[in-house]
Design a protein around this motif. Structure first.
Motif, mmCIF file in Angstrom:
data_model
loop_
_atom_site.group_PDB
_atom_site.id
_atom_site.type_symbol
_atom_site.label_atom_id
_atom_site.label_comp_id
_atom_site.label_asym_id
_atom_site.label_seq_id
_atom_site.Cartn_x
_atom_site.Cartn_y
_atom_site.Cartn_z
ATOM 1 N N GLU A 133 0.844 -1.206 0.000
ATOM 2 C CA GLU A 133 0.000 0.000 0.000
ATOM 3 C C GLU A 133 0.879 1.255 0.000
ATOM 4 O O GLU A 133 2.111 1.158 -0.030
ATOM 5 N N LEU A 150 -11.030 2.838 -3.882
ATOM 6 C CA LEU A 150 -11.738 3.554 -2.805
ATOM 7 C C LEU A 150 -12.595 4.724 -3.276
ATOM 8 O O LEU A 150 -13.510 5.145 -2.578
ATOM 9 N N GLN A 191 -15.288 5.484 -4.650
ATOM 10 C CA GLN A 191 -16.506 4.840 -5.143
ATOM 11 C C GLN A 191 -17.635 5.822 -5.468
ATOM 12 O O GLN A 191 -18.671 5.421 -5.969
ATOM 13 N N ASP A 192 -17.455 7.112 -5.152
ATOM 14 C CA ASP A 192 -18.515 8.073 -5.450
ATOM 15 C C ASP A 192 -18.177 8.942 -6.661
ATOM 16 O O ASP A 192 -18.812 9.958 -6.892
ATOM 17 N N GLU A 230 -7.168 16.431 -2.158
ATOM 18 C CA GLU A 230 -8.520 16.106 -1.738
ATOM 19 C C GLU A 230 -9.289 17.367 -1.363
ATOM 20 O O GLU A 230 -8.726 18.327 -0.872
ATOM 21 N N ARG A 256 -3.336 4.254 4.826
ATOM 22 C CA ARG A 256 -4.169 3.461 3.927
ATOM 23 C C ARG A 256 -4.228 1.992 4.334
ATOM 24 O O ARG A 256 -5.271 1.354 4.261
ATOM 25 N N PHE A 268 -6.582 1.577 7.160
ATOM 26 C CA PHE A 268 -7.949 1.730 6.650
ATOM 27 C C PHE A 268 -8.402 0.433 5.978
ATOM 28 O O PHE A 268 -9.500 -0.075 6.234
ATOM 29 N N ALA A 318 -16.558 3.686 1.351
ATOM 30 C CA ALA A 318 -15.172 3.823 0.890
ATOM 31 C C ALA A 318 -14.698 5.270 0.718
ATOM 32 O O ALA A 318 -13.566 5.586 1.088
ATOM 33 N N PRO A 319 -15.544 6.167 0.182
ATOM 34 C CA PRO A 319 -15.055 7.550 -0.007
ATOM 35 C C PRO A 319 -14.670 8.245 1.303
ATOM 36 O O PRO A 319 -13.969 9.250 1.277
ATOM 37 N N HIS A 365 -12.469 7.454 3.108
ATOM 38 C CA HIS A 365 -11.015 7.396 3.263
ATOM 39 C C HIS A 365 -10.402 8.790 3.160
ATOM 40 O O HIS A 365 -9.388 9.075 3.772
ATOM 41 N N ARG A 366 -11.075 9.685 2.412
ATOM 42 C CA ARG A 366 -10.543 11.041 2.247
ATOM 43 C C ARG A 366 -10.483 11.800 3.567
ATOM 44 O O ARG A 366 -9.613 12.636 3.768
#
Lengths: 292, 153
Positions: A62, A138, A140-141, B21, B112, B115, B144-145, B147-148
Motif C-alpha cells: 500500500e 476507494l 466509489q462516489d 482532496e 491506507r 484503513f 469507501a469515499p 477514506h478522504r
C-alpha cells in the motif's frame, strides 16, 4: 525456469511468517492492500489481467509500503507452447518495476520451417509503471478511474530469425496508458489501455516490419467478482499487423482468477491469440503468482 | 519518443495537484444507496446491525493492525455511532448524531493500510453474519469515499 520455481516455493514457505509477524517488524510495511486489488501478472510481467496491463500497481504494498511477487505462466496453443515467468516490485502504491522472460516454443512448426523441433524464441521485458492519478478501489462516489502510464523495454533474443521474417529490429519499447475502475457496488472492474508499439506478436516476432512506425492499439478487460477471492472476466488486446509474411490478429481471453489468500493467486483462461504465422492459436492459459 | 517522455514527466509532476482532496468534512455518510429499505433488511434491520457491529468491534480488537486504534477508545459509543451510520447509508430511516469523519479521525494518524485492515475486518464481520456478498459490496462502496477524511497519514 527451475530457479524461479524454487524461489516461488521459498516465498510460499516464508509467507506464514509474514502474516504472523508482530508490530515493529519490516512486515508492517507489506500486504496492506485489499485482496486481488493488485491484479495478476500479465504475460509481459506487468500487473493487470492476463494479456493487458491495468492501472493498478502490482503486489500488495500500500501507500507507505512495498510488495513483490513472482509468477509463472503457460499458454499451450494449437501449435506452440508459450512460457512466461518473472516478477515485480511495487513501491508506495505508486511505482511498479517488473521483469519478465518469455519462451515461445515452436514445437513441430519449428521442424516444418527447418529450424528444428522445439526451436524456441526468447524475449526479455523490463517494465516500469507509474500511477499518475485516481484510485481504482476507494473512490466509489466518482467516475474518475485510476490512471497509470507505463513503459516496456523488450529485447528479443533471436534477432537473426525475426529479421529474416521481416522485422526491422530485435528490440523495441512499448508505451501505454491504462485506466482502471472498480465499480464495487456492482462487483465489476473495468480497464482500458492504449498502447503505442512496434512489436509483432508481443515482440516474439520482433519489431517493425512493413513500416517502422508506432501503432496505437486498444486493450480492454472486464472482471466480475463472484466472491472476494474469485473473479471471472474477459480481455481483448488488438495488435499491429505489420509483418508481410503472416497476418496478425487481436487476442482474446476469458479467465477465472482465484486468490485463496493474499500470497497466492491462480489464473486459468481460454485464450485466442489469433493467427501466429501458421493459423489461429487457441488454448489453455494457466498462471500461478506468489508474493506479498 | 521524446513527446511520450515529456508527457510522462508532466503526468508525474502534475500528480500531487490532481490528487489533492477536497477539504470539506463529510457528515460521515455517503449518498444513500437504495431508494427503499431492502438493503437495510438484508442486513437484518436494527438488530442485525447491532449484532454486526458487536462482532466487528471484537474483530478489530483482536487484529494487531487495528487494535491500538480501539482498545482505549469509547467502544460502546463507537458501536452506537457505527449502527447509526450504517443505518443511514442503508436507508434504514435513522439519523446520524455523531461527529464528522474528519474531526473524529484527525488525531489518529491512520494510513491506507490501516484503513484497508478495517475494511477486511468489516468483511469478516459481515461474513460471520451471513450478509450476501453483493449487499456487503454496496455498503463498502458507500463507505469507501470516507477514506478522504479518515486517512491522514
Amino acid at each position: 525456469m527451475k530457479p524461479l520455481i524454487r524461489l516461488m516455493g521459498l516465498m510460499a514457505a516464508f509467507m506464514p511468517v509474514v502474516s504472523a509477524a508482530h508490530a515493529e517488524s519490516v512486515f508492517d510495511y507489506t500486504s496492506g492492500k485489499l485482496l486481488l486489488t493488485g491484479g495478476v501478472n500479465t504475460v509481459e510481467g506487468t500487473a493487470g489481467g492476463g494479456l493487458t496491463p491495468w492501472a493498478v500497481i502490482g503486489s500488495y504494498g500500500e501507500q507507505g509500503q512495498f510488495g513483490a511477487n513472482v509468477y509463472a505462466t503457460d499458454i499451450n496453443t494449437t501449435d506452440y507452447d508459450i512460457r512466461s515467468y518473472g516478477g515485480l516490485v511495487g513501491l508506495d502504491d505508486r511505482l511498479e518495476i517488473s521483469w519478465s522472460h518469455q519462451d515461445f516454443d515452436t514445437e513441430a512448426v519449428g521442424a516444418a520451417l527447418g529450424l528444428g523441433y522445439g526451436y524456441t524464441i526468447g524475449q526479455d521485458v523490463l517494465g516500469v509503471k507509474v500511477k499518475v492519478l485516481g484510485d481504482a478501489v476507494l473512490e466509489q462516489d466518482t467516475w474518475l478511474p485510476q490512471v497509470a502510464v507505463g513503459i516496456q523495454f523488450k529485447k528479443n533474443q533471436n534477432g537473426a530469425l525475426v529479421k529474416a521474417l521481416g522485422a526491422r529490429d530485435d528490440e523495441g519499447t512499448d508505451y501505454y496508458v491504462s485506466a482502471t475502475k472498480l465499480f464495487l457496488a456492482k462487483g465489476l472492474l473495468v480497464n482500458g489501455t492504449i498502447r503505442a508499439t512496434k512489436a509483432n506478436q508481443f515482440g516474439i516476432l520482433g519489431f517493425g516490419g512493413i513500416d517502422d512506425d508506432y501503432h496505437y492499439q486498444f486493450e480492454g478487460s472486464a472482471a466480475y467478482l463472484l466472491t472476494r477471492k474469485l473473479a471471472i472476466g474477459a480481455e481483448v488486446r488488438t495488435k499491429p499487423d505489420n509483418l508481410a509474411v503472416a497476418k496478425e490478429d487481436a487476442a482474446f481471453d476469458v479467465f477465472v482468477a482465484y486468490a485463496p489468500v493474499k500470497h497466492i493467486s491462480v489464473t486459468l483462461a481460454y485464450a485466442d491469440l489469433g493467427n501466429i504465422v501458421t493459423r489461429r492459436q487457441t488454448g489453455l492459459y494457466a498462471s500461478l503468482q506468489v508474493g506479498f | 519518443m521524446k513527446t511520450v517522455l515529456i508527457a510522462l514527466a508532466l503526468a508525474v509532476v502534475a500528480t500531487p495537484a490532481l490528487a489533492a482532496e477536497p477539504v470539506k468534512d463529510s457528515a460521515a455518510v455517503a449518498p444513500v444507496i437504495a431508494a427503499d429499505d431492502s438493503l437495510y433488511r438484508e442486513f437484518g434491520g436494527h438488530d442485525g446491525l447491532v449484532r454486526l457491529v458487536d462482532d466487528f468491534m471484537l474483530i478489530l480488537l483482536d487484529d494487531p493492525r487495528t487494535r491500538d486504534f480501539f482498545v482505549a477508545a469509547k467502544q460502546d459509543h463507537i458501536k452506537t455511532m457505527l449502527v447509526e451510520q450504517f443505518c443511514v447509508v442503508l436507508n434504514g430511516g435513522c439519523t446520524y448524531t455523531g461527529k464528522g469523519m474528519k474531526e473524529s479521525h484527525a488525531q489518529l494518524g491512520i494510513d491506507r493500510a490501516s484503513f484497508n485492515a478495517l475494511v477486511e475486518d468489516l468483511q469478516k464481520a459481515m461474513d460471520k453474519n451471513d450478509i450476501p456478498f453483493h449487499a456487503q459490496n454496496k455498503l463498502l462502496a458507500a463507505l469507501a469515499p470516507q477514506h478522504r477524511d479518515i486517512v491522514t497519514n
